[in-house]
Design an enzyme around this catalytic site. Structure first.
Site, PDB file in Angstrom:
ATOM      1  N   SER A 152     -16.550  -0.691 -12.134  1.00  0.00           N
ATOM      2  CA  SER A 152     -16.017   0.351 -11.439  1.00  0.00           C
ATOM      3  C   SER A 152     -16.695   1.308 -11.076  1.00  0.00           C
ATOM      4  CB  SER A 152     -14.635   1.095 -12.395  1.00  0.00           C
ATOM      5  OG  SER A 152     -14.249   2.146 -11.703  1.00  0.00           O
ATOM      6  N   TYR A 165     -11.136   4.548 -19.927  1.00  0.00           N
ATOM      7  CA  TYR A 165     -11.558   3.721 -18.866  1.00  0.00           C
ATOM      8  C   TYR A 165     -12.836   3.994 -18.575  1.00  0.00           C
ATOM      9  CZ  TYR A 165     -11.491   1.390 -14.292  1.00  0.00           C
ATOM     10  OH  TYR A 165     -11.469   0.568 -13.204  1.00  0.00           O
TER      11      TYR A 165
END
Length: 274
Positions: A152, A165
């Site tokens: 990401s 995350y």
């Protein structure tokens, strides 16, 4: 002086791929793209079995073999055995794409340890164990290989409410670089692809057309499409990308370029709330 690019031998062409989390979104687009390039694909899912079967059906339209297996990355380390299972069914694994993932939306000070660990298990431990099993298979086969992890932009930059995350994605990025060093002698390249906002079920945009989504803060003015991420993955899986390893390919429409520009554009303190 121009140097002609060497033509890859047919033996360098990947034949099989395993894509985790391929029942929808980016994973599905990746599996279909690799199938379109002639690769037999192993497809895993967590809970959406029908979604995985739909992915397999679309992949088979390209004339390849597609095999589906369930994978629950909260049941580690045993769950990673699915890599060996799929490799056995496909006759090997030339490409592994770690796409399965989860996230969080809660301030770190309010988060319980179980929630923290669940995200780390899926997004980092799972990546390590699946990559380890695939690498062992690739080394034994002696044909080189490709390991690609979908991280990401938060591999590189933080986000409020996403502590585990971001930690997991940053960890996966560092793991990618270590594996790139360790596996290079075996002809195995290891890279990550770091998407920004992509119109997928994970971002609450099931079946959304990114061209119709206005995003003034993204230089290209819209979210990305899962196929745009898949195209980057497909390139990294080809012999043409054989000299790229340890890299993070950002696919974000220019989002990360905004940095201080975006930081000076907020009219209030709303960014502090997840």
């Amino acid at each position: 002086m121009a140097f002609p690019a060497p033509l890859p031998a047919d033996t360098d062409r990947p034949r099989t791929a395993i894509v985790t989390g391929a029942d929808s979104g980016i994973g599905r687009a990746v599996a279909v793209a690799l199938a379109g390039g002639g690769l037999d694909v192993g497809i895993t899912y967590h809970s959406d079995g029908q979604g995985a079967e739909d992915t397999a059906a679309e992949a088979r339209e390209a004339g390849v073999t597609a095999v589906v297996r369930q994978l629950d990355l909260t049941e580690l380390p045993g769950a990673a055995e699915v890599v060996d299972d799929l490799a056995g069914k496909l006759g090997g694994v030339d490409v592994l794409v770690n796409c399965a993932g989860t996230g969080s939306r809660e301030p770190a000070v309010d988060m319980d340890f179980a929630s923290w660990r669940q995200v780390l298990e899926v997004d980092l431990d799972g990546v390590f164990l699946c990559a380890q099993r695939a690498a062992r298979r690739m080394i034994d086969a002696g044909r080189g290989g490709r390991i690609i992890t979908i991280t990401s932009v938060h591999e590189h930059v933080p986000r409020v409410g996403a502590a585990p995350y971001c930690a997991a994605k940053a960890g996966a990025g560092a793991l990618t670089q270590v594996l790139a060093l360790e596996l290079a002698e075996h002809g195995i390249t290891v890279n990550s692809v770091a998407p920004g906002e992509i119109s997928t079920p994970m971002t609450g945009q099931t079946d959304a057309d990114p061209r119709e989504q206005d995003r003034p803060g993204i230089p290209l003015g819209r979210p990305g499409h899962a196929r745009e991420v898949a195209a980057a993955v497909a390139f990294l899986a080809t012999p043409a990308a054989g000299y790229i390893t340890g890299a993070s390919l950002v696919v974000d429409g220019g989002l990360m370029l905004m940095g201080a520009q975006a930081g000076t554009a907020f009219p209030d303190q709303s960014w502090r709330t997840p």
